[in-house]
Motif scaffolding. Structure first.
Motif, PDB file in Angstrom:
ATOM      1  N   THR A  27       0.836  -1.202   0.000  1.00  0.00           N
ATOM      2  CA  THR A  27       0.000   0.000   0.000  1.00  0.00           C
ATOM      3  C   THR A  27       0.868   1.248   0.000  1.00  0.00           C
ATOM      4  N   PHE A  28       1.927   1.234   0.799  1.00  0.00           N
ATOM      5  CA  PHE A  28       2.827   2.381   0.865  1.00  0.00           C
ATOM      6  C   PHE A  28       3.531   2.621  -0.468  1.00  0.00           C
ATOM      7  N   VAL A  29       3.986   1.548  -1.099  1.00  0.00           N
ATOM      8  CA  VAL A  29       4.686   1.691  -2.378  1.00  0.00           C
ATOM      9  C   VAL A  29       3.755   2.247  -3.451  1.00  0.00           C
ATOM     10  N   LYS A  30       2.507   1.784  -3.460  1.00  0.00           N
ATOM     11  CA  LYS A  30       1.539   2.261  -4.464  1.00  0.00           C
ATOM     12  C   LYS A  30       1.105   3.694  -4.198  1.00  0.00           C
ATOM     13  N   SER A  31       0.945   4.050  -2.920  1.00  0.00           N
ATOM     14  CA  SER A  31       0.473   5.383  -2.566  1.00  0.00           C
ATOM     15  C   SER A  31       1.155   5.846  -1.280  1.00  0.00           C
ATOM     16  N   PRO A  32       2.330   6.446  -1.399  1.00  0.00           N
ATOM     17  CA  PRO A  32       3.053   6.867  -0.196  1.00  0.00           C
ATOM     18  C   PRO A  32       2.280   7.865   0.668  1.00  0.00           C
ATOM     19  N   SER A  33       1.473   8.712   0.039  1.00  0.00           N
ATOM     20  CA  SER A  33       0.732   9.710   0.813  1.00  0.00           C
ATOM     21  C   SER A  33      -0.347   9.081   1.694  1.00  0.00           C
ATOM     22  N   SER A  34      -0.686   7.814   1.446  1.00  0.00           N
ATOM     23  CA  SER A  34      -1.687   7.149   2.287  1.00  0.00           C
ATOM     24  C   SER A  34      -1.197   7.043   3.729  1.00  0.00           C
ATOM     25  N   LEU A  35       0.095   6.944   3.918  1.00  0.00           N
ATOM     26  CA  LEU A  35       0.653   6.894   5.269  1.00  0.00           C
ATOM     27  C   LEU A  35       0.433   8.225   5.975  1.00  0.00           C
ATOM     28  N   PRO A  58      14.413  -2.018   2.628  1.00  0.00           N
ATOM     29  CA  PRO A  58      15.065  -0.768   2.225  1.00  0.00           C
ATOM     30  C   PRO A  58      14.861  -0.408   0.756  1.00  0.00           C
ATOM     31  N   ALA A  59      14.345  -1.319  -0.044  1.00  0.00           N
ATOM     32  CA  ALA A  59      14.111  -1.025  -1.460  1.00  0.00           C
ATOM     33  C   ALA A  59      12.951  -0.066  -1.672  1.00  0.00           C
ATOM     34  N   ILE A  60      12.237   0.311  -0.610  1.00  0.00           N
ATOM     35  CA  ILE A  60      11.109   1.242  -0.777  1.00  0.00           C
ATOM     36  C   ILE A  60      11.557   2.702  -0.705  1.00  0.00           C
ATOM     37  N   LEU A  61      12.852   2.956  -0.676  1.00  0.00           N
ATOM     38  CA  LEU A  61      13.352   4.330  -0.580  1.00  0.00           C
ATOM     39  C   LEU A  61      12.840   5.251  -1.690  1.00  0.00           C
ATOM     40  N   PRO A  62      12.640   4.801  -2.939  1.00  0.00           N
ATOM     41  CA  PRO A  62      12.039   5.700  -3.928  1.00  0.00           C
ATOM     42  C   PRO A  62      10.635   6.171  -3.521  1.00  0.00           C
ATOM     43  N   SER A  63       9.881   5.324  -2.857  1.00  0.00           N
ATOM     44  CA  SER A  63       8.561   5.741  -2.368  1.00  0.00           C
ATOM     45  C   SER A  63       8.696   6.738  -1.228  1.00  0.00           C
ATOM     46  N   VAL A  64       9.763   6.607  -0.439  1.00  0.00           N
ATOM     47  CA  VAL A  64      10.024   7.583   0.624  1.00  0.00           C
ATOM     48  C   VAL A  64      10.319   8.946   0.003  1.00  0.00           C
TER      49      VAL A  64
END
Length: 165
Positions: A27-35, A58-64
């Protein structure tokens, strides 16, 4: 099929019980603003939840990076703190992941993220010093008036104080 199962586990810095749920990560990767929407006005929860996500994968850094661009300044400070916490969690188990998190934080170039990152580092070093050796007995406080195994003997108020090491 076995290779696909091994690769995601390889990237994780934390034990199985400390990992974030895969559904939450997706969910975070698809829509980071949802967090941000879910944890509105609670910077501490944002910091710890995001740190859990990053330490899990740690591979989710682009979503961060996307999350940083969509967040306010106070949220960015919490994001910087989350990056520092995740780096600290990864340092002992996956030093390469910790290095990538640190390099990512330096590349972002956002002052609020840098401030949150630095502030979380100051907090964690103080906590590490306090919990460095849990097995050592803490010296008695200077105001202890009762001593002994069952705290039944009056203490000598004139005895010298123990010197900390």
């Amino acid at each position: 099929m076995a290779v696909l199962v091994v690769q995601p586990c390889h990237a994780q810095c934390v034990e199985f019980t400390d990992r974030a749920r895969q559904v939450d990560l997706d969910t975070f990767v698809k829509s980071p603003s949802s967090l941000l929407e879910r944890l509105r006005n609670d910077k501490e929860k944002l910091k710890f939840q995001l740190a859990s996500y990053i330490a899990t994968n740690p591979a989710i850094l682009p979503s961060v990076q996307t999350l940083i661009t969509e967040s306010t300044s106070s949220d960015r400070s919490a994001i910087g703190g989350a990056l520092r916490l995740a780096e600290a969690r990864c340092t002992s188990t996956k030093p390469d992941a910790a290095r990538k998190i640190k390099e990512f934080t330096q590349r972002v170039g956002d002052l609020a993220v840098q401030a949150g990152y630095s502030a979380a580092g100051e907090d964690s070093t103080g906590a590490q010093l306090a919990t460095r050796d849990k097995n050592t007995k803490q010296p008695g406080r200077s105001g202890d008036l009762i001593e002994g195994e069952w705290k039944t003997k009056l203490a000598n108020p004139f005895k010298p104080l123990p010197i900390p090491r």
